[in-house]
Scaffold this motif. Structure first.
Motif, PDB file in Angstrom:
ATOM      1  N   ASP A  61      71.746  29.172  44.474  1.00  0.00           N
ATOM      2  CA  ASP A  61      72.502  27.625  44.813  1.00  0.00           C
ATOM      3  C   ASP A  61      73.523  27.799  45.665  1.00  0.00           C
ATOM      4  OD1 ASP A  61      69.911  26.432  44.358  1.00  0.00           O
ATOM      5  OD2 ASP A  61      70.726  25.605  42.483  1.00  0.00           O
ATOM      6  N   ARG A  62      74.443  28.587  45.238  1.00  0.00           N
ATOM      7  CA  ARG A  62      75.846  28.475  45.845  1.00  0.00           C
ATOM      8  C   ARG A  62      76.089  29.757  46.785  1.00  0.00           C
ATOM      9  NH1 ARG A  62      78.764  32.632  43.182  1.00  0.00           N
ATOM     10  NH2 ARG A  62      78.325  32.723  41.130  1.00  0.00           N
ATOM     11  N   SER A  63      75.178  30.741  47.040  1.00  0.00           N
ATOM     12  CA  SER A  63      75.333  31.846  48.080  1.00  0.00           C
ATOM     13  C   SER A  63      73.859  31.876  48.707  1.00  0.00           C
ATOM     14  CB  SER A  63      75.765  33.027  47.231  1.00  0.00           C
ATOM     15  OG  SER A  63      75.397  33.278  46.000  1.00  0.00           O
ATOM     16  N   CYS A  64      72.829  32.705  48.273  1.00  0.00           N
ATOM     17  CA  CYS A  64      71.663  32.829  48.936  1.00  0.00           C
ATOM     18  C   CYS A  64      70.966  31.724  49.639  1.00  0.00           C
ATOM     19  CB  CYS A  64      70.667  33.776  48.013  1.00  0.00           C
ATOM     20  SG  CYS A  64      71.453  34.800  46.904  1.00  0.00           S
ATOM     21  N   GLY A  65      71.066  30.657  49.034  1.00  0.00           N
ATOM     22  CA  GLY A  65      70.185  29.395  49.286  1.00  0.00           C
ATOM     23  C   GLY A  65      70.721  28.771  50.531  1.00  0.00           C
ATOM     24  N   PHE A  66      72.156  29.124  50.712  1.00  0.00           N
ATOM     25  CA  PHE A  66      72.842  28.584  51.966  1.00  0.00           C
ATOM     26  C   PHE A  66      71.929  29.046  53.303  1.00  0.00           C
ATOM     27  CE2 PHE A  66      76.305  28.616  54.965  1.00  0.00           C
ATOM     28  CZ  PHE A  66      76.551  27.247  55.058  1.00  0.00           C
ATOM     29  N   CYS A  67      71.409  29.944  53.301  1.00  0.00           N
ATOM     30  CA  CYS A  67      70.637  30.527  54.514  1.00  0.00           C
ATOM     31  C   CYS A  67      69.265  30.708  54.253  1.00  0.00           C
ATOM     32  CB  CYS A  67      71.190  31.859  55.018  1.00  0.00           C
ATOM     33  SG  CYS A  67      73.021  31.982  55.470  1.00  0.00           S
ATOM     34  N   HIS A  68      69.024  31.063  52.994  1.00  0.00           N
ATOM     35  CA  HIS A  68      67.522  31.650  52.762  1.00  0.00           C
ATOM     36  C   HIS A  68      66.643  30.383  52.398  1.00  0.00           C
ATOM     37  CE1 HIS A  68      67.507  36.030  53.255  1.00  0.00           C
ATOM     38  NE2 HIS A  68      68.672  35.831  52.716  1.00  0.00           N
ATOM     39  N   THR A  69      67.068  29.203  51.973  1.00  0.00           N
ATOM     40  CA  THR A  69      66.406  28.032  51.718  1.00  0.00           C
ATOM     41  C   THR A  69      65.815  27.424  53.307  1.00  0.00           C
ATOM     42  OG1 THR A  69      67.456  27.449  49.662  1.00  0.00           O
ATOM     43  CG2 THR A  69      66.169  25.649  50.901  1.00  0.00           C
ATOM     44  N   SER A  70      66.684  27.630  54.309  1.00  0.00           N
ATOM     45  CA  SER A  70      66.432  26.763  55.473  1.00  0.00           C
ATOM     46  C   SER A  70      65.899  27.778  56.640  1.00  0.00           C
ATOM     47  CB  SER A  70      67.880  26.242  55.954  1.00  0.00           C
ATOM     48  OG  SER A  70      68.832  27.013  56.423  1.00  0.00           O
ATOM     49  N   GLY A  71      66.172  29.051  56.507  1.00  0.00           N
ATOM     50  CA  GLY A  71      65.967  30.219  57.290  1.00  0.00           C
ATOM     51  C   GLY A  71      66.824  30.239  58.310  1.00  0.00           C
ATOM     52  N   ALA A  72      68.094  29.749  57.901  1.00  0.00           N
ATOM     53  CA  ALA A  72      69.017  29.686  58.915  1.00  0.00           C
ATOM     54  C   ALA A  72      69.523  31.285  59.707  1.00  0.00           C
ATOM     55  CB  ALA A  72      70.562  29.128  58.383  1.00  0.00           C
ATOM     56  N   ALA A  73      69.802  31.449  60.899  1.00  0.00           N
ATOM     57  CA  ALA A  73      70.082  32.535  61.773  1.00  0.00           C
ATOM     58  C   ALA A  73      69.082  33.576  61.381  1.00  0.00           C
ATOM     59  CB  ALA A  73      71.436  33.112  60.884  1.00  0.00           C
ATOM     60  N   GLY A  74      67.824  33.270  61.239  1.00  0.00           N
ATOM     61  CA  GLY A  74      66.558  34.311  61.140  1.00  0.00           C
ATOM     62  C   GLY A  74      66.502  34.582  59.970  1.00  0.00           C
ATOM     63  N   ALA A  75      67.192  34.054  58.719  1.00  0.00           N
ATOM     64  CA  ALA A  75      67.040  34.649  57.260  1.00  0.00           C
ATOM     65  C   ALA A  75      65.583  34.361  56.858  1.00  0.00           C
ATOM     66  CB  ALA A  75      67.876  33.981  56.526  1.00  0.00           C
ATOM     67  N   PRO A  76      64.948  35.475  56.264  1.00  0.00           N
ATOM     68  CA  PRO A  76      63.560  35.295  55.671  1.00  0.00           C
ATOM     69  C   PRO A  76      63.620  33.997  54.720  1.00  0.00           C
ATOM     70  CG  PRO A  76      64.592  37.154  54.810  1.00  0.00           C
ATOM     71  CD  PRO A  76      65.250  36.850  56.000  1.00  0.00           C
ATOM     72  N   LYS A  77      62.700  32.950  54.723  1.00  0.00           N
ATOM     73  CA  LYS A  77      62.813  31.798  53.789  1.00  0.00           C
ATOM     74  C   LYS A  77      62.335  32.350  52.532  1.00  0.00           C
ATOM     75  CE  LYS A  77      62.045  27.740  56.449  1.00  0.00           C
ATOM     76  NZ  LYS A  77      61.265  26.629  56.760  1.00  0.00           N
ATOM     77  N   THR A  78      62.936  31.534  51.613  1.00  0.00           N
ATOM     78  CA  THR A  78      62.495  31.655  50.295  1.00  0.00           C
ATOM     79  C   THR A  78      61.213  31.102  49.879  1.00  0.00           C
ATOM     80  OG1 THR A  78      65.058  31.811  49.426  1.00  0.00           O
ATOM     81  CG2 THR A  78      63.234  31.087  47.650  1.00  0.00           C
ATOM     82  N   GLY A  79      60.282  31.814  49.195  1.00  0.00           N
ATOM     83  CA  GLY A  79      58.853  31.197  49.156  1.00  0.00           C
ATOM     84  C   GLY A  79      58.042  31.587  50.222  1.00  0.00           C
ATOM     85  N   ASP A  80      58.490  32.280  51.304  1.00  0.00           N
ATOM     86  CA  ASP A  80      57.676  32.446  52.534  1.00  0.00           C
ATOM     87  C   ASP A  80      57.143  33.843  52.257  1.00  0.00           C
ATOM     88  OD1 ASP A  80      56.281  32.943  54.676  1.00  0.00           O
ATOM     89  OD2 ASP A  80      57.979  32.381  56.127  1.00  0.00           O
ATOM     90  N   ALA A  81      56.279  34.402  51.729  1.00  0.00           N
ATOM     91  CA  ALA A  81      55.797  35.770  51.151  1.00  0.00           C
ATOM     92  C   ALA A  81      55.665  36.576  52.401  1.00  0.00           C
ATOM     93  CB  ALA A  81      54.587  35.612  50.375  1.00  0.00           C
ATOM     94  N   ALA A  82      55.072  35.932  53.401  1.00  0.00           N
ATOM     95  CA  ALA A  82      54.531  36.651  54.624  1.00  0.00           C
ATOM     96  C   ALA A  82      56.020  37.091  55.173  1.00  0.00           C
ATOM     97  CB  ALA A  82      53.737  35.731  55.456  1.00  0.00           C
ATOM     98  N   ALA A  83      56.914  36.384  55.285  1.00  0.00           N
ATOM     99  CA  ALA A  83      58.224  36.879  55.765  1.00  0.00           C
ATOM    100  C   ALA A  83      58.832  37.755  55.020  1.00  0.00           C
ATOM    101  CB  ALA A  83      59.161  35.409  55.985  1.00  0.00           C
ATOM    102  N   TRP A  84      58.492  38.074  53.706  1.00  0.00           N
ATOM    103  CA  TRP A  84      59.193  39.091  52.772  1.00  0.00           C
ATOM    104  C   TRP A  84      58.263  40.223  52.954  1.00  0.00           C
ATOM    105  CZ3 TRP A  84      64.024  39.311  51.407  1.00  0.00           C
ATOM    106  CH2 TRP A  84      64.618  38.073  51.207  1.00  0.00           C
ATOM    107  N   GLU A  85      57.065  40.213  53.333  1.00  0.00           N
ATOM    108  CA  GLU A  85      55.842  41.146  52.820  1.00  0.00           C
ATOM    109  C   GLU A  85      56.623  42.646  53.364  1.00  0.00           C
ATOM    110  OE1 GLU A  85      51.492  40.281  52.766  1.00  0.00           O
ATOM    111  OE2 GLU A  85      51.810  41.894  54.118  1.00  0.00           O
ATOM    112  N   SER A  86      56.896  42.737  54.784  1.00  0.00           N
ATOM    113  CA  SER A  86      57.448  43.974  55.311  1.00  0.00           C
ATOM    114  C   SER A  86      58.421  44.550  55.036  1.00  0.00           C
ATOM    115  CB  SER A  86      57.410  43.853  56.930  1.00  0.00           C
ATOM    116  OG  SER A  86      58.428  42.944  57.074  1.00  0.00           O
ATOM    117  N   ARG A  87      59.539  43.427  54.537  1.00  0.00           N
ATOM    118  CA  ARG A  87      60.793  44.278  53.887  1.00  0.00           C
ATOM    119  C   ARG A  87      60.529  44.373  52.662  1.00  0.00           C
ATOM    120  NH1 ARG A  87      64.882  41.129  57.180  1.00  0.00           N
ATOM    121  NH2 ARG A  87      63.850  39.594  58.531  1.00  0.00           N
ATOM    122  N   MET A  88      59.929  43.879  51.737  1.00  0.00           N
ATOM    123  CA  MET A  88      59.649  44.177  50.354  1.00  0.00           C
ATOM    124  C   MET A  88      58.868  45.515  50.470  1.00  0.00           C
ATOM    125  SD  MET A  88      61.313  42.072  48.411  1.00  0.00           S
ATOM    126  CE  MET A  88      60.793  42.379  46.773  1.00  0.00           C
ATOM    127  N   ALA A  89      58.242  45.808  51.382  1.00  0.00           N
ATOM    128  CA  ALA A  89      57.309  47.172  51.472  1.00  0.00           C
ATOM    129  C   ALA A  89      58.387  48.512  51.330  1.00  0.00           C
ATOM    130  CB  ALA A  89      56.605  46.996  52.671  1.00  0.00           C
TER     131      ALA A  89
END
Ligand code: HEC
Length: 101
Positions: free
Chosen positions: A31-59
């Motif tokens: 809530d105090r760090s990652c969420g700042f960008c990853h909840t909204s997807g600010a600045a092109g951050a892969p969104k939290t809960g958007d599994a598709a956006a994470w798939e290639s990265r997690m690979a």
């Protein structure tokens, strides 16, 4: 033997369930760090809960993901704004973010 298999299966089920819920301390970090960008997807951050956006990265593997956070990547500052996070906490946070909601 059958019973042992049952117990092992139950143990794993317990772990899987526990994994869905971030422990409160780690959630507070989110809530105090990652969420700042990853909840909204600010600045092109892969969104939290958007599994598709994470798939290639997690690979690339969790180690590579933890390293990315520590070094920073693109618009993400080094350590994702969590200066005192451990590798383990980063891994927990990443697992949480990459999981479909
Ligand atoms: C200031 C905004 C910001 C904050 C804060 C932030 N991130 Fe990010 N994050 C980004 C952006 C933007 C990207 C996409 C970077 C790129 O691919 O160019 C990203 C990408 C990532 C990636 C994928 C890296 C890769 O190699 O593909 C991981 C993992 C990640 N963030 C984890 C975290 C964690 C964990 C935290 C909190 C400790 C965090 N981020 C905080 C903006 C942020």
């Amino acid at each position: 033997m059958k019973q042992l298999t049952m117990i092992v299966a139950l143990l794993f089920a317990g772990i899987a369930t526990a994994d869905d819920h971030l422990d409160p301390a780690t959630k507070a970090i989110y809530d105090r760090s990652c969420g700042f960008c990853h909840t909204s997807g600010a600045a092109g951050a892969p969104k939290t809960g958007d599994a598709a956006a994470w798939e290639s990265r997690m690979a690339l593997g969790m180690d590579a993901m933890v390293l990315s956070v520590k070094n920073g990547k693109g618009a993400m500052p080094p350590r994702g704004m969590c200066m005192d996070c451990t590798d383990e906490q980063f891994a927990d946070l990443i697992t949480y973010m990459a999981k479909a909601k």
